[in-house]
Motif scaffolding. Structure first.
Motif, PDB file in Angstrom:
ATOM      1  N   THR A   5      51.179 -73.583  -7.040  1.00  0.00           N
ATOM      2  CA  THR A   5      52.320 -72.582  -7.011  1.00  0.00           C
ATOM      3  C   THR A   5      53.051 -73.024  -8.124  1.00  0.00           C
ATOM      4  O   THR A   5      53.540 -74.123  -8.395  1.00  0.00           O
ATOM      5  N   VAL A   6      53.596 -71.868  -9.053  1.00  0.00           N
ATOM      6  CA  VAL A   6      54.403 -72.201 -10.269  1.00  0.00           C
ATOM      7  C   VAL A   6      55.735 -71.404 -10.017  1.00  0.00           C
ATOM      8  O   VAL A   6      55.610 -70.058  -9.938  1.00  0.00           O
ATOM      9  N   TRP A   7      56.664 -72.054  -9.743  1.00  0.00           N
ATOM     10  CA  TRP A   7      57.889 -71.407  -9.056  1.00  0.00           C
ATOM     11  C   TRP A   7      58.844 -71.166 -10.421  1.00  0.00           C
ATOM     12  O   TRP A   7      59.365 -72.246 -10.834  1.00  0.00           O
ATOM     13  N   LEU A   8      59.158 -69.832 -10.805  1.00  0.00           N
ATOM     14  CA  LEU A   8      59.945 -69.529 -11.956  1.00  0.00           C
ATOM     15  C   LEU A   8      61.175 -69.432 -11.480  1.00  0.00           C
ATOM     16  O   LEU A   8      61.438 -68.353 -10.805  1.00  0.00           O
ATOM     17  N   THR A   9      62.575 -70.192 -11.352  1.00  0.00           N
ATOM     18  CA  THR A   9      63.606 -69.783 -11.037  1.00  0.00           C
ATOM     19  C   THR A   9      64.770 -69.687 -11.961  1.00  0.00           C
ATOM     20  O   THR A   9      64.295 -70.213 -13.445  1.00  0.00           O
ATOM     21  N   GLY A  10      65.749 -68.686 -12.152  1.00  0.00           N
ATOM     22  CA  GLY A  10      66.598 -68.269 -13.042  1.00  0.00           C
ATOM     23  C   GLY A  10      67.494 -67.362 -12.610  1.00  0.00           C
ATOM     24  O   GLY A  10      67.413 -66.720 -11.531  1.00  0.00           O
ATOM     25  N   LEU A  11      68.383 -66.901 -13.452  1.00  0.00           N
ATOM     26  CA  LEU A  11      69.376 -65.841 -13.045  1.00  0.00           C
ATOM     27  C   LEU A  11      68.668 -64.509 -13.106  1.00  0.00           C
ATOM     28  O   LEU A  11      67.554 -64.454 -13.749  1.00  0.00           O
ATOM     29  N   PRO A  12      69.227 -63.474 -12.619  1.00  0.00           N
ATOM     30  CA  PRO A  12      68.633 -62.205 -12.731  1.00  0.00           C
ATOM     31  C   PRO A  12      68.602 -61.574 -13.962  1.00  0.00           C
ATOM     32  O   PRO A  12      69.567 -61.934 -14.854  1.00  0.00           O
ATOM     33  N   SER A  13      67.459 -61.185 -14.365  1.00  0.00           N
ATOM     34  CA  SER A  13      67.086 -60.604 -15.831  1.00  0.00           C
ATOM     35  C   SER A  13      66.953 -61.767 -17.014  1.00  0.00           C
ATOM     36  O   SER A  13      67.090 -61.591 -18.205  1.00  0.00           O
ATOM     37  N   GLY A 123      70.430 -53.275 -13.875  1.00  0.00           N
ATOM     38  CA  GLY A 123      71.790 -52.722 -13.722  1.00  0.00           C
ATOM     39  C   GLY A 123      72.785 -53.187 -12.861  1.00  0.00           C
ATOM     40  O   GLY A 123      73.665 -52.762 -12.498  1.00  0.00           O
ATOM     41  N   LEU A 124      72.330 -54.632 -12.487  1.00  0.00           N
ATOM     42  CA  LEU A 124      73.197 -55.202 -11.544  1.00  0.00           C
ATOM     43  C   LEU A 124      74.343 -55.886 -12.222  1.00  0.00           C
ATOM     44  O   LEU A 124      75.400 -55.841 -11.459  1.00  0.00           O
ATOM     45  N   TYR A 125      74.378 -56.116 -13.526  1.00  0.00           N
ATOM     46  CA  TYR A 125      75.599 -56.585 -14.020  1.00  0.00           C
ATOM     47  C   TYR A 125      76.640 -55.636 -14.241  1.00  0.00           C
ATOM     48  O   TYR A 125      77.842 -55.910 -14.032  1.00  0.00           O
ATOM     49  N   ALA A 126      75.977 -54.452 -14.708  1.00  0.00           N
ATOM     50  CA  ALA A 126      77.071 -53.287 -14.666  1.00  0.00           C
ATOM     51  C   ALA A 126      77.480 -52.851 -13.411  1.00  0.00           C
ATOM     52  O   ALA A 126      78.761 -52.789 -13.301  1.00  0.00           O
ATOM     53  N   LYS A 127      76.810 -53.061 -12.428  1.00  0.00           N
ATOM     54  CA  LYS A 127      77.401 -52.682 -11.082  1.00  0.00           C
ATOM     55  C   LYS A 127      78.469 -53.490 -10.607  1.00  0.00           C
ATOM     56  O   LYS A 127      79.567 -53.254 -10.158  1.00  0.00           O
ATOM     57  N   GLN A 128      78.173 -54.848 -10.753  1.00  0.00           N
ATOM     58  CA  GLN A 128      79.263 -55.874 -10.346  1.00  0.00           C
ATOM     59  C   GLN A 128      80.390 -55.754 -11.500  1.00  0.00           C
ATOM     60  O   GLN A 128      81.486 -55.834 -10.862  1.00  0.00           O
ATOM     61  N   ALA A 129      80.269 -55.561 -12.725  1.00  0.00           N
ATOM     62  CA  ALA A 129      81.428 -55.327 -13.671  1.00  0.00           C
ATOM     63  C   ALA A 129      82.339 -54.140 -13.145  1.00  0.00           C
ATOM     64  O   ALA A 129      83.439 -54.246 -13.371  1.00  0.00           O
ATOM     65  N   ALA A 130      81.543 -53.122 -12.628  1.00  0.00           N
ATOM     66  CA  ALA A 130      82.234 -51.864 -12.146  1.00  0.00           C
ATOM     67  C   ALA A 130      82.885 -52.131 -10.767  1.00  0.00           C
ATOM     68  O   ALA A 130      83.550 -51.062 -10.155  1.00  0.00           O
ATOM     69  N   GLY A 131      82.810 -53.217 -10.281  1.00  0.00           N
ATOM     70  CA  GLY A 131      83.103 -53.316  -8.737  1.00  0.00           C
ATOM     71  C   GLY A 131      82.370 -52.689  -7.664  1.00  0.00           C
ATOM     72  O   GLY A 131      82.764 -52.809  -6.504  1.00  0.00           O
ATOM     73  N   GLU A 132      80.999 -52.289  -8.241  1.00  0.00           N
ATOM     74  CA  GLU A 132      80.261 -51.669  -7.057  1.00  0.00           C
ATOM     75  C   GLU A 132      79.401 -52.760  -6.313  1.00  0.00           C
ATOM     76  O   GLU A 132      78.663 -52.239  -5.513  1.00  0.00           O
TER      77      GLU A 132
END
Length: 177
Positions: A5-13, A123-132
């Motif tokens: 198993t090769v687990w690649l962890t990190g932030l979204p995008s 588009g997660l960071y944009a949604k977070q920045a917009a408060g969505e």
């Protein structure tokens, strides 16, 4: 040949899935069995109904870890590009692999949050920045970066092919390809 198993962890995008697919393509071209257990696909099929609480995220990681270990124990290189934000959840997966005698490698795709926000593949960071959206890992929800991963890839400083090649080199060094 042995699986792992090769687990690649990190932030979204951060580039986890892109790197995993590039590596899988190379491995398959060489005749190795490789599967990518994409976090988004797993959430749709295996972990449908789970939310993003700490307990649900832990359950999701443990489910993915179980499937990865099962594949790896049958000779498959299971490439797992999943955020898995909590160190203890990742460690539990590592321990399961250790108990079963299955190789496990942790790879930290260490891309700064600012770069991830620019990429913003879903588009997660944009949604977070917009408060969505709330609970975005690395922004308003914790991400515990691995202290001592088997490999740290800074995907923002090199092309995808170089990131995949670094991971391939680690697999070679460990006798897994």
């Amino acid at each position: 040949m042995a699986g792992a198993t090769v687990w690649l962890t990190g932030l979204p995008s951060a580039g986890k899935t892109t790197i995993a697919h590039a590596l899988a393509e190379r491995l398959r071209a060489e005749g190795r069995e490789a599967e990518v257990l994409d976090g988004d696909e797993i959430r749709t099929f295996l972990s449908a109904g789970l939310g993003f609480t700490r307990a649900d995220r832990d359950t999701n990681v443990q489910r993915i870890g179980f499937v990865a270990e099962l594949l790896a124990s049958h000779g498959v290189l299971a490439l797992v590009p999943v955020i898995a934000p909590y160190a203890d959840s990742r460690e539990a997966v590592r321990e399961r692999h250790r108990a079963e005698g299955t190789p496990y490698l942790e790879v930290h795709v260490a891309t700064p949050v600012e770069v991830c926000a620019e990429r913003d593949v879903k588009g997660l960071y944009a949604k977070q920045a917009a408060g969505e959206l709330t609970g975005l890992t690395g922004v308003d929800d914790p991400y515990e970066a691995p202290a001592a991963p088997d490999l740290r890839i800074e995907s923002h400083t090199q092309p995808v092919a170089d990131s995949a090649a670094a991971l391939y080199a680690l697999l070679t060094e460990r006798g897994l390809v």
